[in-house]
Design a protein around this motif. Structure first.
Motif, PDB file in Angstrom:
ATOM      1  N   MET A   1     -51.369 138.371  75.410  1.00  0.00           N
ATOM      2  CA  MET A   1     -50.119 138.390  74.707  1.00  0.00           C
ATOM      3  C   MET A   1     -49.139 139.240  75.511  1.00  0.00           C
ATOM      4  N   GLU A   2     -47.978 138.711  75.794  1.00  0.00           N
ATOM      5  CA  GLU A   2     -46.966 139.433  76.569  1.00  0.00           C
ATOM      6  C   GLU A   2     -45.603 139.366  75.879  1.00  0.00           C
ATOM      7  N   PRO A   3     -45.350 140.291  74.950  1.00  0.00           N
ATOM      8  CA  PRO A   3     -44.032 140.331  74.329  1.00  0.00           C
ATOM      9  C   PRO A   3     -42.994 140.894  75.299  1.00  0.00           C
ATOM     10  N   LEU A   4     -41.748 140.584  75.058  1.00  0.00           N
ATOM     11  CA  LEU A   4     -40.655 141.144  75.852  1.00  0.00           C
ATOM     12  C   LEU A   4     -39.472 141.395  74.943  1.00  0.00           C
ATOM     13  N   HIS A   5     -38.502 142.132  75.452  1.00  0.00           N
ATOM     14  CA  HIS A   5     -37.297 142.380  74.665  1.00  0.00           C
ATOM     15  C   HIS A   5     -36.077 142.253  75.539  1.00  0.00           C
ATOM     16  N   HIS A   6     -34.949 142.034  74.890  1.00  0.00           N
ATOM     17  CA  HIS A   6     -33.666 141.911  75.592  1.00  0.00           C
ATOM     18  C   HIS A   6     -33.344 143.253  76.236  1.00  0.00           C
ATOM     19  N   PRO A   7     -32.823 143.243  77.469  1.00  0.00           N
ATOM     20  CA  PRO A   7     -32.546 144.504  78.162  1.00  0.00           C
ATOM     21  C   PRO A   7     -31.530 145.410  77.457  1.00  0.00           C
ATOM     22  N   ALA A   8     -30.696 144.846  76.606  1.00  0.00           N
ATOM     23  CA  ALA A   8     -29.711 145.658  75.891  1.00  0.00           C
ATOM     24  C   ALA A   8     -30.273 146.264  74.610  1.00  0.00           C
ATOM     25  N   ASN A   9     -31.576 146.107  74.356  1.00  0.00           N
ATOM     26  CA  ASN A   9     -32.181 146.613  73.135  1.00  0.00           C
ATOM     27  C   ASN A   9     -33.386 147.510  73.455  1.00  0.00           C
ATOM     28  N   PRO A  10     -33.156 148.724  73.962  1.00  0.00           N
ATOM     29  CA  PRO A  10     -34.264 149.603  74.335  1.00  0.00           C
ATOM     30  C   PRO A  10     -35.103 150.068  73.140  1.00  0.00           C
ATOM     31  N   VAL A  11     -34.564 150.034  71.937  1.00  0.00           N
ATOM     32  CA  VAL A  11     -35.325 150.448  70.757  1.00  0.00           C
ATOM     33  C   VAL A  11     -36.531 149.529  70.563  1.00  0.00           C
ATOM     34  N   SER A  12     -36.370 148.250  70.833  1.00  0.00           N
ATOM     35  CA  SER A  12     -37.500 147.327  70.723  1.00  0.00           C
ATOM     36  C   SER A  12     -38.600 147.698  71.707  1.00  0.00           C
ATOM     37  N   GLY A  13     -38.230 148.153  72.892  1.00  0.00           N
ATOM     38  CA  GLY A  13     -39.215 148.590  73.873  1.00  0.00           C
ATOM     39  C   GLY A  13     -39.997 149.797  73.395  1.00  0.00           C
ATOM     40  N   ARG A  14     -39.315 150.747  72.769  1.00  0.00           N
ATOM     41  CA  ARG A  14     -40.006 151.915  72.220  1.00  0.00           C
ATOM     42  C   ARG A  14     -40.956 151.500  71.103  1.00  0.00           C
ATOM     43  N   ASP A  15     -40.514 150.565  70.277  1.00  0.00           N
ATOM     44  CA  ASP A  15     -41.379 150.086  69.189  1.00  0.00           C
ATOM     45  C   ASP A  15     -42.627 149.411  69.749  1.00  0.00           C
ATOM     46  N   LEU A  16     -42.463 148.593  70.778  1.00  0.00           N
ATOM     47  CA  LEU A  16     -43.613 147.929  71.387  1.00  0.00           C
ATOM     48  C   LEU A  16     -44.576 148.950  71.989  1.00  0.00           C
ATOM     49  N   ALA A  17     -44.049 149.957  72.667  1.00  0.00           N
ATOM     50  CA  ALA A  17     -44.894 150.981  73.272  1.00  0.00           C
ATOM     51  C   ALA A  17     -45.661 151.759  72.200  1.00  0.00           C
ATOM     52  N   GLN A  18     -45.014 152.085  71.103  1.00  0.00           N
ATOM     53  CA  GLN A  18     -45.681 152.814  70.024  1.00  0.00           C
ATOM     54  C   GLN A  18     -46.744 151.965  69.344  1.00  0.00           C
TER      55      GLN A  18
END
Length: 47
Positions: A1-18
């Motif tokens: 599974m490889e989720p990704l997020h839009h580059p203008a939405n860093p909060v989604s990246g933090r959520d994925l990491a957590q």
């Protein structure tokens, strides 16, 4: 599974990491206007 997020939405990246998805790199994904966006890619780690 490889989720990704839009580059203008860093909060989604933090959520994925957590949630246990460490960042594995970037990938150019096509945008609506046919340009490429460098999206951040994450992968699920095995427990």
């Amino acid at each position: 599974m490889e989720p990704l997020h839009h580059p203008a939405n860093p909060v989604s990246g933090r959520d994925l990491a957590q949630a246990g998805f460490p960042r594995t790199g970037t990938s150019d994904r096509p945008a609506e206007d046919e340009t490429a966006l460098p999206s951040q890619v994450y992968a699920l780690q095995n427990p």
